[in-house]
Design a protein around this motif. Structure first.
Motif, PDB file in Angstrom:
ATOM      1  N   HIS A 184       0.843  -1.033  -0.145  1.00 45.09           N
ATOM      2  CA  HIS A 184       0.569   0.192  -0.144  1.00 45.09           C
ATOM      3  C   HIS A 184       1.103   1.323   0.105  1.00 45.09           C
ATOM      4  CE1 HIS A 184      -3.964  -2.454   1.770  1.00 45.09           C
ATOM      5  NE2 HIS A 184      -3.316  -2.593   0.774  1.00 45.09           N
ATOM      6  N   LYS A 187       2.684   2.115  -3.518  1.00 48.43           N
ATOM      7  CA  LYS A 187       0.758   3.139  -4.310  1.00 48.43           C
ATOM      8  C   LYS A 187       0.748   4.333  -4.384  1.00 48.43           C
ATOM      9  CE  LYS A 187      -2.499  -1.287  -4.486  1.00 48.43           C
ATOM     10  NZ  LYS A 187      -3.433  -1.954  -4.363  1.00 48.43           N
ATOM     11  N   ALA A 209      -3.520  12.049  -5.486  1.00 50.66           N
ATOM     12  CA  ALA A 209      -4.250  11.346  -5.895  1.00 50.66           C
ATOM     13  C   ALA A 209      -4.076  11.231  -8.121  1.00 50.66           C
ATOM     14  CB  ALA A 209      -5.799  11.341  -5.799  1.00 50.66           C
ATOM     15  N   ILE A 214      -4.732   7.043  -8.895  1.00 52.33           N
ATOM     16  CA  ILE A 214      -5.591   6.822  -8.529  1.00 52.33           C
ATOM     17  C   ILE A 214      -6.816   7.456  -7.842  1.00 52.33           C
ATOM     18  CG2 ILE A 214      -4.852   5.194  -7.071  1.00 52.33           C
ATOM     19  CD1 ILE A 214      -4.563   6.167  -4.519  1.00 52.33           C
ATOM     20  N   SER A 215      -8.290   7.639  -7.974  1.00 54.28           N
ATOM     21  CA  SER A 215      -9.248   8.053  -7.715  1.00 54.28           C
ATOM     22  C   SER A 215      -8.680   9.028  -6.105  1.00 54.28           C
ATOM     23  CB  SER A 215     -10.539   7.375  -7.209  1.00 54.28           C
ATOM     24  OG  SER A 215     -10.748   6.733  -6.308  1.00 54.28           O
ATOM     25  N   PRO A 217     -11.147   9.785  -3.676  1.00 55.28           N
ATOM     26  CA  PRO A 217     -11.991   9.473  -2.121  1.00 55.28           C
ATOM     27  C   PRO A 217     -10.416   7.839  -1.877  1.00 55.28           C
ATOM     28  CG  PRO A 217     -13.590   9.799  -3.518  1.00 55.28           C
ATOM     29  CD  PRO A 217     -11.885   9.427  -4.534  1.00 55.28           C
ATOM     30  N   TYR A 218      -9.892   7.127  -2.878  1.00 59.09           N
ATOM     31  CA  TYR A 218      -9.264   5.589  -2.948  1.00 59.09           C
ATOM     32  C   TYR A 218      -8.311   6.682  -2.215  1.00 59.09           C
ATOM     33  CZ  TYR A 218      -6.885   1.348  -2.583  1.00 59.09           C
ATOM     34  OH  TYR A 218      -6.086   0.507  -3.034  1.00 59.09           O
ATOM     35  N   ARG A 220      -7.335   9.115  -0.471  1.00 56.58           N
ATOM     36  CA  ARG A 220      -7.696   9.887   0.943  1.00 56.58           C
ATOM     37  C   ARG A 220      -8.045   8.152   1.917  1.00 56.58           C
ATOM     38  NH1 ARG A 220      -9.798  14.973   2.121  1.00 56.58           N
ATOM     39  NH2 ARG A 220     -10.189  15.802   0.167  1.00 56.58           N
ATOM     40  N   LYS A 221      -8.197   7.340   1.761  1.00 58.55           N
ATOM     41  CA  LYS A 221      -8.545   5.843   2.925  1.00 58.55           C
ATOM     42  C   LYS A 221      -7.284   5.285   2.895  1.00 58.55           C
ATOM     43  CE  LYS A 221     -11.211   1.853   2.599  1.00 58.55           C
ATOM     44  NZ  LYS A 221     -12.278   0.838   2.323  1.00 58.55           N
ATOM     45  N   LEU A 222      -6.678   5.015   1.810  1.00 60.99           N
ATOM     46  CA  LEU A 222      -5.154   4.376   1.836  1.00 60.99           C
ATOM     47  C   LEU A 222      -4.428   5.410   2.191  1.00 60.99           C
ATOM     48  CD1 LEU A 222      -3.770   2.284   0.780  1.00 60.99           C
ATOM     49  CD2 LEU A 222      -3.392   3.325  -1.848  1.00 60.99           C
ATOM     50  N   ASN A 225      -4.566   4.611   5.359  1.00 59.80           N
ATOM     51  CA  ASN A 225      -4.357   3.282   6.559  1.00 59.80           C
ATOM     52  C   ASN A 225      -3.308   3.525   6.391  1.00 59.80           C
ATOM     53  OD1 ASN A 225      -7.230   2.246   7.070  1.00 59.80           O
ATOM     54  ND2 ASN A 225      -7.344   1.548   4.623  1.00 59.80           N
TER      55      ASN A 225
END
Length: 307
Positions: A184, A187, A209, A214-215, A217-218, A220-222, A225
């Motif tokens: 991750h 990425k 992003a 990558i998008s 929203p994804y 931000r989440k990644l 994490n």
């Protein structure tokens, strides 16, 4: 602060007939300072009751607070450093897992060796609220040592069986998480590099992003994490670290320093500086350069990935 590379070996002897040694009481309420990291001949478990700071683990570091549990295999360099002005209470447990496993798994030496290998792969820092079962066993062993009631030794041996299983499960989970997190972080690595080189600019999450393809929203989440903070919090941390770097070289005016690290508002810069460092830029500048701590462990993580 700078932690010396020299490592001190601290040797302990187990009480006769036991596999546990506990360091308890008020003598461990103090402000911890790590001049150099050290290592032990036994597995070390530390439990923090109050205070905050950083646990150094070789070339890495992790923050700690009340409820933090450190799990350090033998011969692994480490150290605890309290936040400036913070008084902390830790208690320490040293466990002779090798001796305990040798005695307890005589009927299956292979299984015993496998367990030892699993629990001594790497140090782990956890929060007791996230792992209540493991935390409960650690606290129980500490209390057995504190109370020294009848059948104390037998009770501790029983708890050590349970602790071994909890540590095996934790290490299995952490091993998998390490693999996943490594993938991750790769990425989001382009975003980390972008922040490091464009910290003085107006950075948009959408741009980060895009750097990672990558998008938003994804991303931000990644990002959360992997780094345990939001992209904006991380950007602010890097900017304040850069501000500290600049202050070490020259006594800038506050408005000039704010501009150099990407803030258009002096008040926002001063608020973030105080929040992350604990002092105003002027107060920080006046402190001795030999008595400064890491501004934030996240920045150290970034540098580690870039190196």
């Amino acid at each position: 602060m700078t932690v010396k590379k020299v490592e001190e070996f601290r040797y302990y002897e187990m009480p006769v007939g036991r596999y546990d040694l506990a360091l308890l009481g008020d003598s461990w309420i103090t402000t911890y300072r790590t001049g150099e990291q050290h290592f032990h001949n036994f597995y070390e478990i530390g439990y923090c009751y109050f205070g905050e700071g950083v646990v150094f683990l070789g070339d890495k570091s992790e923050p700690y607070r009340a409820g933090t549990i450190s799990l350090i295999p033998s011969n692994f360099p480490h150290g605890v450093h309290s936040k400036e002005g913070s008084v902390c209470r830790w208690e320490w447990l040293y466990l002779d897992f090798a001796g305990f496993v040798e005695r307890s798994y005589q009927w299956d030496e292979y299984q015993g060796m496998k367990i030892l290998e699993q629990i001594t792969q790497f140090p782990i820092i956890i929060e007791s609220e996230d792992y209540p079962s493991l935390s409960g066993v650690v606290r129980a062993i500490l209390e057995e040592n504190r109370g020294q009631k009848e059948f104390n030794r037998e009770a501790v041996c029983g708890y050590m069986f349970v602790l071994l299983q909890e540590l095996v499960r934790l290490n299995e989970r952490m091993s998998e998480n390490h693999k996943k997190q490594s993938l991750h972080v790769e990425k989001i690595r382009p975003a980390l590099v972008y922040i490091e080189t464009h910290f003085h600019e107006n950075i948009k999450v959408k741009t980060l992003a895009g750097e990672c393809n990558i998008s938003e929203p994804y991303f931000r989440k990644l990002f959360r994490n992997c780094m345990k903070v939001s992209p904006l919090e991380y950007i602010n941390t890097v900017r304040i670290q850069k501000a500290c770097d600049f202050l070490q070289k020259k006594d800038y005016q506050v408005h000039e320093l704010a501009w150099k690290v990407g803030y258009t508002s002096v008040s926002t810069f001063e608020r973030n500086f105080k929040k992350i460092v604990g002092d105003s830029p002027k107060q920080w500048r006046l402190k001795s350069s030999t008595n400064r701590e890491f501004v934030s462990y996240q920045t150290k993580v970034l540098r580690g990935w870039l190196e």
